[in-house]
Design a protein around this motif. Structure first.
Motif, short mmCIF file in Angstrom:
data_model
loop_
_atom_site.label_atom_id
_atom_site.label_comp_id
_atom_site.label_asym_id
_atom_site.label_seq_id
_atom_site.Cartn_x
_atom_site.Cartn_y
_atom_site.Cartn_z
N SER A 289 1.72 -12.93 33.47
CA SER A 289 3.12 -13.32 33.27
C SER A 289 3.78 -12.46 32.18
N ALA A 290 3.01 -12.07 31.19
CA ALA A 290 3.54 -11.18 30.15
C ALA A 290 3.88 -9.82 30.76
N ASN A 291 2.97 -9.29 31.56
CA ASN A 291 3.22 -7.98 32.17
C ASN A 291 4.46 -8.00 33.05
N GLU A 292 4.63 -9.08 33.80
CA GLU A 292 5.82 -9.20 34.65
C GLU A 292 7.08 -9.13 33.78
N ALA A 293 7.09 -9.85 32.68
CA ALA A 293 8.25 -9.84 31.77
C ALA A 293 8.43 -8.47 31.12
N LEU A 294 7.34 -7.86 30.69
CA LEU A 294 7.42 -6.56 30.02
C LEU A 294 7.87 -5.46 30.97
N LEU A 295 7.43 -5.53 32.21
CA LEU A 295 7.84 -4.51 33.19
C LEU A 295 9.32 -4.65 33.52
N ASN B 255 11.53 -5.71 31.47
CA ASN B 255 12.30 -5.35 30.28
C ASN B 255 11.39 -4.69 29.26
N ASN B 256 11.27 -3.36 29.34
CA ASN B 256 10.41 -2.60 28.44
C ASN B 256 10.80 -2.75 26.98
N SER B 257 12.03 -3.16 26.70
CA SER B 257 12.47 -3.34 25.31
C SER B 257 11.69 -4.46 24.62
N MET B 258 11.00 -5.27 25.39
CA MET B 258 10.24 -6.38 24.82
C MET B 258 8.81 -5.96 24.45
N ILE B 259 8.44 -4.72 24.76
CA ILE B 259 7.11 -4.23 24.38
C ILE B 259 7.15 -3.85 22.91
N LYS B 260 6.21 -4.36 22.14
CA LYS B 260 6.12 -4.01 20.72
C LYS B 260 6.00 -2.49 20.63
N ARG B 261 6.65 -1.94 19.63
CA ARG B 261 6.67 -0.48 19.51
C ARG B 261 6.69 -0.02 18.07
N PRO B 262 6.29 1.21 17.89
CA PRO B 262 5.75 2.12 18.89
C PRO B 262 4.28 1.80 19.19
N ILE B 263 3.84 2.33 20.31
CA ILE B 263 2.42 2.32 20.65
C ILE B 263 1.98 3.77 20.57
N ILE B 264 0.93 4.02 19.80
CA ILE B 264 0.40 5.37 19.68
C ILE B 264 -1.01 5.39 20.25
N GLU B 265 -1.19 6.24 21.24
CA GLU B 265 -2.52 6.46 21.79
C GLU B 265 -3.11 7.68 21.08
N TYR B 266 -4.32 7.52 20.55
CA TYR B 266 -5.02 8.65 19.94
C TYR B 266 -6.48 8.52 20.32
N GLY B 267 -6.99 9.54 20.98
CA GLY B 267 -8.35 9.44 21.49
C GLY B 267 -8.43 8.25 22.43
N GLU B 268 -9.42 7.40 22.21
CA GLU B 268 -9.59 6.20 23.03
C GLU B 268 -8.97 4.96 22.38
N GLU B 269 -8.31 5.15 21.27
CA GLU B 269 -7.76 4.03 20.50
C GLU B 269 -6.24 3.97 20.61
#
Length: 121
Positions: A84-90, A92-106
């Motif tokens: 249900s969270a993914n449905e809401a986030l998809l 409205n992407n503005s509801m995704i906490k940000r920023p998300i930084i991918e580095y390596g596998e983390e």
């Protein structure tokens, strides 16, 4: 000081103050990155599920932002699990906490200068 050579991917919205702080910090520390703007390149279900393998789905939902506050109580209460969270986030992407930084596998979520210094430099 040794410069970090791992590939960094940053996800967010360019005009978000927290994203601006993170990008400024990365620039000041001469770390190269690829920025993915949700306005031009929306998050996908695959990306959300990939992040959820590393952090709890609840951490991805930004409950402090205006987008969350614009939801009705009923809409908020329907977000009960990852699906249900993914449905809401998809929707409205503005509801995704940000920023998300991918580095390596983390991944890093949000902006914390101390954490960035410890993990990215």
């Amino acid at each position: 000081m040794k410069k970090n050579t791992m590939k960094l991917n940053i996800y967010g919205i360019k005009n978000c103050n927290t994203v601006k702080k993170a990008l400024d910090w990365l620039d000041q520390n001469q770390l190269s990155y690829t920025f993915h703007d949700y306005k031009k390149e929306p998050a996908t279900i695959e990306k959300l599920q990939q992040w959820e393998q590393k952090i709890d789905w609840q951490q991805l939902v930004n409950k402090r932002g205006t987008t969350w506050r614009k939801l009705t109580e009923d809409e908020q209460s329907r977000i009960q699990d990852a699906d249900s969270a993914n449905e809401a986030l998809l929707s409205n992407n503005s509801m995704i906490k940000r920023p998300i930084i991918e580095y390596g596998e983390e991944i890093l979520l949000g902006f914390d200068e101390k954490e960035y210094t410890e993990k990215l430099k």
